[in-house]
Design a protein around this motif. Structure first.
Motif, PDB file in Angstrom:
ATOM      1  N   ALA A   1      30.239  52.695  48.844  1.00  0.00           N
ATOM      2  CA  ALA A   1      30.303  54.173  48.259  1.00  0.00           C
ATOM      3  C   ALA A   1      29.765  54.017  46.796  1.00  0.00           C
ATOM      4  O   ALA A   1      29.808  55.111  46.276  1.00  0.00           O
ATOM      5  CB  ALA A   1      31.795  54.846  48.630  1.00  0.00           C
ATOM      6  N   ARG A   2      29.605  52.903  46.215  1.00  0.00           N
ATOM      7  CA  ARG A   2      29.388  52.911  44.567  1.00  0.00           C
ATOM      8  C   ARG A   2      28.287  51.879  44.356  1.00  0.00           C
ATOM      9  O   ARG A   2      28.301  50.732  45.035  1.00  0.00           O
ATOM     10  CB  ARG A   2      30.528  52.864  43.897  1.00  0.00           C
ATOM     11  N   GLN A   3      27.916  51.786  43.390  1.00  0.00           N
ATOM     12  CA  GLN A   3      27.159  50.838  42.530  1.00  0.00           C
ATOM     13  C   GLN A   3      28.240  49.953  41.629  1.00  0.00           C
ATOM     14  O   GLN A   3      29.016  50.720  40.821  1.00  0.00           O
ATOM     15  CB  GLN A   3      26.251  51.233  41.497  1.00  0.00           C
ATOM     16  N   LEU A   4      28.537  48.638  41.953  1.00  0.00           N
ATOM     17  CA  LEU A   4      29.693  47.894  41.391  1.00  0.00           C
ATOM     18  C   LEU A   4      29.375  47.568  39.749  1.00  0.00           C
ATOM     19  O   LEU A   4      28.126  47.163  39.555  1.00  0.00           O
ATOM     20  CB  LEU A   4      29.970  46.777  42.159  1.00  0.00           C
ATOM     21  N   SER A   5      30.168  47.659  38.886  1.00  0.00           N
ATOM     22  CA  SER A   5      30.173  47.275  37.581  1.00  0.00           C
ATOM     23  C   SER A   5      30.477  45.536  37.817  1.00  0.00           C
ATOM     24  O   SER A   5      30.746  45.075  38.787  1.00  0.00           O
ATOM     25  CB  SER A   5      31.185  47.524  36.707  1.00  0.00           C
ATOM     26  N   ASP A   6      30.016  44.810  36.763  1.00  0.00           N
ATOM     27  CA  ASP A   6      30.307  43.308  36.844  1.00  0.00           C
ATOM     28  C   ASP A   6      31.656  43.135  36.833  1.00  0.00           C
ATOM     29  O   ASP A   6      32.151  42.149  37.602  1.00  0.00           O
ATOM     30  CB  ASP A   6      29.628  42.683  35.620  1.00  0.00           C
ATOM     31  N   GLN A   7      32.481  43.998  36.071  1.00  0.00           N
ATOM     32  CA  GLN A   7      33.903  43.943  36.216  1.00  0.00           C
ATOM     33  C   GLN A   7      34.366  43.913  37.573  1.00  0.00           C
ATOM     34  O   GLN A   7      35.244  43.255  38.340  1.00  0.00           O
ATOM     35  CB  GLN A   7      34.539  44.914  35.496  1.00  0.00           C
ATOM     36  N   GLU A   8      33.922  44.988  38.471  1.00  0.00           N
ATOM     37  CA  GLU A   8      34.335  45.226  39.895  1.00  0.00           C
ATOM     38  C   GLU A   8      33.882  44.153  40.843  1.00  0.00           C
ATOM     39  O   GLU A   8      34.505  43.648  41.523  1.00  0.00           O
ATOM     40  CB  GLU A   8      34.005  46.546  40.177  1.00  0.00           C
ATOM     41  N   LEU A   9      32.492  43.707  40.378  1.00  0.00           N
ATOM     42  CA  LEU A   9      31.994  42.608  41.342  1.00  0.00           C
ATOM     43  C   LEU A   9      32.748  41.308  41.207  1.00  0.00           C
ATOM     44  O   LEU A   9      32.828  40.770  42.117  1.00  0.00           O
ATOM     45  CB  LEU A   9      30.450  42.486  40.906  1.00  0.00           C
ATOM     46  N   TRP A  10      33.207  40.967  40.048  1.00  0.00           N
ATOM     47  CA  TRP A  10      33.867  39.707  39.802  1.00  0.00           C
ATOM     48  C   TRP A  10      35.326  39.807  40.422  1.00  0.00           C
ATOM     49  O   TRP A  10      35.661  38.836  41.254  1.00  0.00           O
ATOM     50  CB  TRP A  10      34.117  39.338  38.266  1.00  0.00           C
ATOM     51  N   GLN A  11      35.911  40.902  40.388  1.00  0.00           N
ATOM     52  CA  GLN A  11      37.351  40.997  41.072  1.00  0.00           C
ATOM     53  C   GLN A  11      37.116  41.237  42.567  1.00  0.00           C
ATOM     54  O   GLN A  11      38.242  40.589  43.220  1.00  0.00           O
ATOM     55  CB  GLN A  11      38.137  42.323  40.395  1.00  0.00           C
ATOM     56  N   SER A  12      36.077  41.617  42.996  1.00  0.00           N
ATOM     57  CA  SER A  12      35.772  41.847  44.523  1.00  0.00           C
ATOM     58  C   SER A  12      35.634  40.220  45.157  1.00  0.00           C
ATOM     59  O   SER A  12      35.990  39.723  45.885  1.00  0.00           O
ATOM     60  CB  SER A  12      34.727  42.616  44.787  1.00  0.00           C
ATOM     61  N   TYR A  13      34.834  39.504  44.151  1.00  0.00           N
ATOM     62  CA  TYR A  13      34.496  38.202  44.500  1.00  0.00           C
ATOM     63  C   TYR A  13      35.885  37.261  44.625  1.00  0.00           C
ATOM     64  O   TYR A  13      36.070  36.522  45.604  1.00  0.00           O
ATOM     65  CB  TYR A  13      33.536  37.491  43.495  1.00  0.00           C
ATOM     66  N   GLU A  14      36.714  37.413  43.477  1.00  0.00           N
ATOM     67  CA  GLU A  14      37.890  36.520  43.640  1.00  0.00           C
ATOM     68  C   GLU A  14      38.866  37.043  44.790  1.00  0.00           C
ATOM     69  O   GLU A  14      39.516  36.173  45.479  1.00  0.00           O
ATOM     70  CB  GLU A  14      38.596  36.880  42.307  1.00  0.00           C
ATOM     71  N   ASN A  15      38.901  38.202  45.179  1.00  0.00           N
ATOM     72  CA  ASN A  15      39.690  38.644  46.364  1.00  0.00           C
ATOM     73  C   ASN A  15      39.102  38.117  47.515  1.00  0.00           C
ATOM     74  O   ASN A  15      39.762  37.618  48.302  1.00  0.00           O
ATOM     75  CB  ASN A  15      39.928  40.090  46.330  1.00  0.00           C
ATOM     76  N   LEU A  16      37.630  38.115  47.719  1.00  0.00           N
ATOM     77  CA  LEU A  16      36.943  38.024  49.246  1.00  0.00           C
ATOM     78  C   LEU A  16      37.176  36.616  49.202  1.00  0.00           C
ATOM     79  O   LEU A  16      37.404  36.013  50.353  1.00  0.00           O
ATOM     80  CB  LEU A  16      35.589  38.638  49.011  1.00  0.00           C
ATOM     81  N   ASP A  17      36.904  35.765  48.102  1.00  0.00           N
ATOM     82  CA  ASP A  17      37.027  34.238  48.145  1.00  0.00           C
ATOM     83  C   ASP A  17      38.169  33.751  48.671  1.00  0.00           C
ATOM     84  O   ASP A  17      38.109  32.869  49.477  1.00  0.00           O
ATOM     85  CB  ASP A  17      36.721  33.568  46.798  1.00  0.00           C
ATOM     86  N   THR A  18      39.284  34.260  48.265  1.00  0.00           N
ATOM     87  CA  THR A  18      40.638  33.853  48.692  1.00  0.00           C
ATOM     88  C   THR A  18      40.893  34.292  49.991  1.00  0.00           C
ATOM     89  O   THR A  18      41.244  33.604  50.985  1.00  0.00           O
ATOM     90  CB  THR A  18      41.797  34.675  47.566  1.00  0.00           C
TER      91      THR A  18
END
Length: 343
Positions: A115-132
């Protein structure tokens, strides 16, 4: 893995929606997505006659509901209510039950990413969660291919972008990671910093990270991997050395590597050693070097420095770099072409 998202989309068109008072809807502590321009969003909602898209929520043990998707919509309606606007307190909500926190977190990420264009901040936190989450799923026996590709698919970014985040995750010191998480620096900047040694990173972290520009620190990047032809020795890499597929089209686009000129015989041994190395990279080595951020600094720097050290002629250097281009041709990296512009 993505079935919940499809189910939610389908249920949005069904009668499986409840109208819930805004007071019963509570923000999720797991939500890290930014809620900006609430006032503007609020009057857009008011102009369209209220909330048109349902929120996604889950029941709380002590009553009420936790918002999985719809934090901005709730905040916008609350803003309108607080300012005396005529809008319903009841919001349409799809109630979801989740087997565990990982399933809920996946939906929180998927629904926000869509639903949105992610900022780098949001992208990084999403990556960390998804990776785990994905590593846990893989350890539990779930099969979905490489973690990098699955993260890229979920976030809607390239595997190369995920590779940059993996490089930061593995090689950056904590203050650098924290700076990405807080939005002080971009992922691209952190990726360059992660190529420095720990002492250099600490020196940068002691200053104002928000003023750092990647181009100012690229030259200080310290190689962290052995870039020789056998730097994967001892690992489980078993695939054969990479060679571009043979076809007339390929022949037309890319000439064979030209032989070393007669006046370069004294350097032919060093030349061939480097040329053979450039052409013998395996698929996994190419993926690692390109996607983890080593290519620009390590490979390009190594070859150009070696060529100058050996006092190669212009033609010999072109041949050497052409060998590298041939090895990387399937990756279609723009930086491969840009190497030739240096000469």
């Amino acid at each position: 893995m993505l079935s919940n998202l499809a189910s939610i989309a389908q249920n949005t068109q069904s009668d499986n929606i409840r109208m819930i008072d805004i007071a019963q809807l509570h923000e999720s502590q797991a939500n890290y997505f930014e809620m900006q321009r609430i006032e503007e969003f609020a009057y857009t909602i008011l102009g369209q006659g209220g909330i048109k898209d349902n929120l996604v929520v889950r029941p709380l043990e002590n009553g009420g509901y936790e918002i999985v998707s719809g934090h901005r919509r709730r905040a916008a309606v609350q803003y309108l209510l607080d300012h005396g606007e005529n809008i319903s307190r009841l919001l349409p909500c799809l109630i979801q039950d989740y087997a565990d926190e990982d399933a809920m977190m996946l939906d929180l990420i998927l629904l926000n990413v869509s639903a949105r264009q992610l900022s780098d901040q949001e992208l990084w936190q999403s990556y960390e969660n998804l990776d785990t989450i994905l590593k846990r799923k893989k350890e539990a026996g779930e099969k979905f291919g490489r973690v990098r590709e699955k993260i890229a698919e979920i976030l809607g970014v390239s595997p190369s972008q995920v590779g940059k985040m993996q490089n930061v995750d593995r090689n950056a010191i904590d203050p650098i990671k924290d700076a990405v998480a807080s939005g002080a620096i971009s992922i691209s900047t952190a990726n360059v910093i992660a190529q420095l040694n720990e002492e250099q990173q600490e020196e940068l972290a002691a200053g104002d990270l928000s003023k750092i520009k990647p181009r100012e620190i690229k030259q200080a990047a310290a190689p962290k991997v052995d870039t020789s032809s056998n730097f994967f020795e001892g690992s489980d890499v078993t695939e054969p050395a990479y060679a571009p597929p043979h076809s007339p089209a390929n022949d037309a686009e890319q000439e064979p590597v030209r032989p070393v000129p007669e006046n370069g015989k004294k350097h032919s041994q060093e030349f061939n050693k480097l040329l053979n190395w450039a052409q013998s990279l395996t698929h996994e080595q190419i993926d690692f070097l390109c996607d983890s951020g080593w290519y620009n600094n390590t490979i390009e720097g190594y070859l150009i420095a070696a060529a100058k050290e050996a006092d190669f002629s212009k033609i010999q250097i072109d041949n050497l770099l052409h060998g590298l281009q041939k090895a990387f041709c399937k990756k279609s990296k723009a930086n491969v072409e840009s190497i030739l512009q240096y000469w």
